[in-house]
Design an enzyme around this catalytic site. Structure first.
Site, PDB file in Angstrom:
ATOM      1  CB  CYS A   1      10.906  11.317  -4.474  1.00 21.09           C
ATOM      2  SG  CYS A   1      10.622  12.622  -3.261  1.00 21.09           S
TER       3      CYS A   1
ATOM      4  CB  CYS B   1       3.601  11.141   6.798  1.00 16.36           C
ATOM      5  SG  CYS B   1       1.979  11.925   6.914  1.00 16.36           S
ATOM      6  CB  SER B   2       7.568   8.490   3.717  1.00 15.32           C
ATOM      7  OG  SER B   2       7.519   9.699   2.991  1.00 15.32           O
TER       8      SER B   2
ATOM      9  CG  HIS C   1      11.098   8.826   0.835  1.00 15.20           C
ATOM     10  ND1 HIS C   1      11.759   8.363  -0.286  1.00 15.20           N
ATOM     11  CD2 HIS C   1      10.303   9.851   0.392  1.00 15.20           C
ATOM     12  CE1 HIS C   1      11.386   9.058  -1.344  1.00 15.20           C
ATOM     13  NE2 HIS C   1      10.508   9.968  -0.960  1.00 15.20           N
TER      14      HIS C   1
END
Length: 395
Positions: A82, A213-214, A342
């Site tokens: 990430c 939560c992304s 994301h």
């Protein structure tokens, strides 16, 4: 070492995955074209390109930039989970700081599957995060949730037990970031939710509800990274943002010792210390922060890792309103990963774009008044952390 500046930025709107088009070359072309236009230069000025992504094949970086031009330049493909986008930015900065190039494109993109993240590891290959997953399972009995959720669940429950952090305080992080994203036209989600709505949303893995939560996302972001000489030659001083410090760190032997380090707190602390020392600045000098809130739990942990407060006191900042407009810092004015989205390889460069706009005074309704210094924090499990400190060149 030469001074290094971001001369132009661009990004696509982050979007829900599942649509066949636009695919990653088109997303990259949109972001790259926007960054070039922002800097007022052409692709012929780019000497090298560093491209971050996770879920694509080995030469996807070349395919991504070929929509901008095919000029024979070196293209470095960067995969750091990430943190891939900010790692691409890190290598672009090194090329310029070391005098190897005057103008480098840092680009990140992702075209993702819907649903929770899985593994792309071959069944017979060693899983690079396998030791982290095993250590998390020894700390907390697994629930059967996706492994990333299990790891952040363990960190959240530990924070609650050690420091008295509550589910409401985690939910307040998500309430803030969803509220911020309502002013961001590039955000995947632009809806405002009450604290009660966030707490009562579908429970995905205690103490996390869905709205904490992304999401998985499609998108791309880019930055034009240049030398001081390039800024002067092209008359870019009024918009150039200096990268005054940057650190990329990986794990030390205590990585498996506790639930916090398993999700990147240790590497984040290292990177923050190094970046502050390079910049000769501290947390109180920073005005605006884009940090890695993949889950609401991680924003609380990151407050502590970045030195905004002492160990165990992250939740007090959210209660006090210290990390929103009118507070000491504005954290994730873009909406953060939770609400902006994301797309893994694009995240770090989207942070760069947001902070560039903030420090140039071009962030429209989400502008942080008087912002002069910005900090970006991006983490990839397994692990890598990148902390970057930005300042307006003319400041």
């Amino acid at each position: 070492m030469k001074r290094v500046f971001v001369a132009g930025v661009g990004m696509t709107k982050f979007d829900k995955p599942g649509k066949p088009d636009p695919n990653y070359p088109e997303l990259a072309q949109q972001a790259g074209t926007a960054a070039l236009a922002d800097a007022g230069i052409s692709y012929a000025d780019i000497e090298q390109a560093c491209v971050g992504y996770v879920h694509a094949d080995s030469t996807a970086g070349q395919r991504a930039v070929y929509g901008l031009g095919m000029t024979g330049i070196p293209v470095l493909n960067v995969n750091n989970n990430c943190a891939s986008g900010s790692s691409a930015l890190y290598y672009a900065r090194q090329l310029v700081a070391g005098g190897l190039a005057d103008c480098v494109l840092a680009l990140g993109f992702e075209k993702m599957r819907r649903g929770s993240l899985g593994t792309a590891v071959h069944p017979q290959a060693t899983d690079p995060v396998g030791k982290f997953v095993k250590a998390a399972a020894q700390l907390r009995e697994p629930t059967g949730a996706p492994v990333v959720l299990e790891m952040f669940r363990a960190a959240g429950l530990d924070h609650m037990e050690r420091y008295g952090t509550t589910r409401e305080q985690f939910a307040k992080v998500a309430e803030k970031n969803h509220r911020h994203s309502a002013a961001n036209p590039n955000a995947q989600f632009q809806d405002v939710y009450s604290l009660e709505e966030i707490l009562s949303a579908n429970l995905v893995c205690d103490p996390l509800t869905k709205l904490q939560c992304s999401p998985t996302s499609d998108g791309s972001a880019a930055a034009i990274v240049v030398s001081e000489e390039f800024v002067d030659r092209h008359g870019l001083a009024d918009q150039a943002i200096e990268i005054v410090a940057q650190a990329l760190t990986t794990d030390t032997p205590d990585a498996y010792d506790n639930a916090f380090n398993l999700v990147g707190k240790g590497v984040s602390e290292q990177a923050a210390r190094q970046a502050y020392a390079q910049a000769e600045l501290g947390p109180t000098d920073v005005d605006v922060i884009e940090l890695h809130d993949c889950f609401s739990i991680n924003e609380i942990l990151s407050y502590e890792a970045l030195g905004l407060c002492a160990e165990g006191e992250g939740a007090t900042l959210i209660d006090a309103g210290a990390t929103t407009y009118g507070g000491k810092w504005v954290v994730n004015p873009s909406g953060g990963l939770i609400s902006k989205g994301h797309p893994l390889g694009a995240t770090g460069l989207a942070q760069c774009a947001e902070l560039s706009w903030q420090l140039r005074g071009e962030a429209d309704r989400r502008q942080v008044e008087g912002a002069r210094v910005g900090l970006a924090h991006n983490v990839g499990l397994g692990s890598a952390a990148v902390v970057t400190i930005y300042r307006k060149a003319a400041a």
